[in-house]
Scaffold this active site. Structure first.
Site, PDB file in Angstrom:
ATOM      1  N   LYS A  80      -0.157  -3.442  11.898  1.00  0.00           N
ATOM      2  CA  LYS A  80       0.962  -3.863  11.046  1.00  0.00           C
ATOM      3  C   LYS A  80       1.996  -2.742  10.950  1.00  0.00           C
ATOM      4  O   LYS A  80       3.201  -2.994  10.986  1.00  0.00           O
ATOM      5  CB  LYS A  80       0.440  -4.266   9.659  1.00  0.00           C
ATOM      6  N   GLN A 124      -4.919  -5.608   1.913  1.00  0.00           N
ATOM      7  CA  GLN A 124      -5.711  -5.823   3.129  1.00  0.00           C
ATOM      8  C   GLN A 124      -7.104  -6.324   2.744  1.00  0.00           C
ATOM      9  O   GLN A 124      -7.849  -5.637   2.041  1.00  0.00           O
ATOM     10  CB  GLN A 124      -5.800  -4.514   3.931  1.00  0.00           C
ATOM     11  N   ASP A 147       1.809 -11.871   2.004  1.00  0.00           N
ATOM     12  CA  ASP A 147       0.776 -12.720   2.616  1.00  0.00           C
ATOM     13  C   ASP A 147       0.847 -14.156   2.111  1.00  0.00           C
ATOM     14  O   ASP A 147       0.122 -15.024   2.607  1.00  0.00           O
ATOM     15  CB  ASP A 147      -0.607 -12.151   2.271  1.00  0.00           C
TER      16      ASP A 147
END
Ligand code: NAD
Length: 318
Positions: A80, A124, A147
């Site tokens: 990322k 994460q 997200d």
């Protein structure tokens, strides 16, 4: 757009769309190439950032909160950060040890919420045992939720309101759109009902006017169900679960699963060699859904930045 030549809508007179192989196309499935689309979208985002910099006075920022030392998470976070660097986003990583108390993690997230240089935040997953990931997600500023997993954003999806969308299903939708797969009236089967993938995937397909069935670990006669699918999205997390017996000729198959093989390399939930002989189109693993997931994360962060500064949406329609 990459036109998809390999299937045709059989019935345009009725609302029922059957995807069937064109007669000349008895050959392996078209590859739905996530790497190529992701690279193109990265170019679009980079351009939007270059144009917007003079107005915003700073690049968009993406922060990843990583907890503990799960090696796979380390690889994902590094990927990322590399993607951010390619496109021109600033990375704001926060890596805390696995024994950090929940309250401290929540405080770290609140700091990122308050950081004016951060437009997108991602926790994460998975986090170590003992940490309540759902509680962490609720601390996120919903408008910085890169997200798309905050409960408010899942609600926004249900209500068709704008907001960051879950990255993996949004990436699948972008791949289907790119390949011009007709969804209106199509029969879609989603295998998996997780909050991360299966449920938002089913909602997105339904909002694109597909008729959606969700299968899960208690579903009986899975093959009978999946053979009815024009579009089959597999997110079961079971290597090789889906084979030729599950797929009808001409179906479009999206493999979300990703697994490390004992002998090295990656595989998905779909036995790709045999399904490629039957399906009209198939996503590869690696190089299908995975790269699109990362790109949609960047889309969410850049979109939050453009909205904040009154700049045009970098990817309208996605
Ligand atoms: P999960 O374990 O939370 O959910 C799996 C779902 O599959 C469950 O709803 C379960 O009921 C269903 N399932 C399990 N076995 C089944 C079976 N035999 N038949 C039918 N349904 C079955 O997993 P998840 O987080 O949704 O992820 C699914 C897979 O996708 C995993 O392999 C994960 O690594 C992968 N993934 C990939 C990406 C990507 O970017 N490519 C992103 C997220 C997840």
């Amino acid at each position: 757009m990459v036109p998809c030549q390999r299937w045709k809508a059989e019935s345009k007179r009725t609302s029922v769309v059957r995807l069937t192989l064109a007669p000349e196309s008895v050959m392996p499935a078209q590859r739905l190439d996530g790497r190529t689309l992701a690279a193109r979208l990265e170019g679009v985002l980079a351009e939007a950032i270059r144009h917007g910099l003079s107005v915003a006075g700073r690049p968009p920022g993406l922060a990843v909160l990583r907890v503990g030392d799960d090696p796979a998470s380390g690889v994902y976070v590094a990927n990322k950060e590399k993607a951010c660097a390619r496109v021109g986003l600033a990375s704001h990583g926060a890596h805390l040890s696995g024994d950090t108390p929940q309250q401290e993690l929540e405080a770290a997230l609140r700091q990122l919420n308050d950081n004016a240089a951060v437009d997108g935040i991602l926790v994460q997953l998975p986090v170590p045992d003992g940490i309540d990931d759902q509680a962490l997600l609720q601390v996120l500023d919903p408008d910085k939720d890169a997200d798309g997993l905050h409960p408010l954003n899942l609600g926004r999806l249900v209500r068709s309101e704008p907001g960051p969308r879950s990255c993996t299903p949004a990436g699948v939708m972008a791949l289907l759109k790119e390949a011009q797969v007709p969804l209106s009236g199509a029969r879609a089967v989603v295998i998996g009902r997780s909050t991360l993938v299966g449920q938002p995937m089913a909602l997105m397909l339904q909002k694109a006017d597909a008729t959606v069935t969700v299968a899960h670990s208690r579903t009986r006669e899975l093959a009978e169900l999946t053979r009815q699918a024009d579009v089959l999205v597999v997110a079961a997390g079971r290597p090789g679960l889906i084979g030729a017996e599950h797929v009808s000729p001409g179906a479009v198959v999206v493999d979300v699963g990703i697994h490390r093989k004992a002998e090295g390399g990656l595989c998905g939930d779909v036995r790709s060699a045999e399904v490629a002989e039957i399906a009209a189109a198939l996503t590869p693993v690696p190089g299908g859904v995975g790269p699109m997931t990362v790109t949609m994360l960047l889309v969410n962060a850049v979109r939050a930045w453009t909205r904040r500064y009154g700049l045009p949406d970098p990817c309208p329609g996605l």
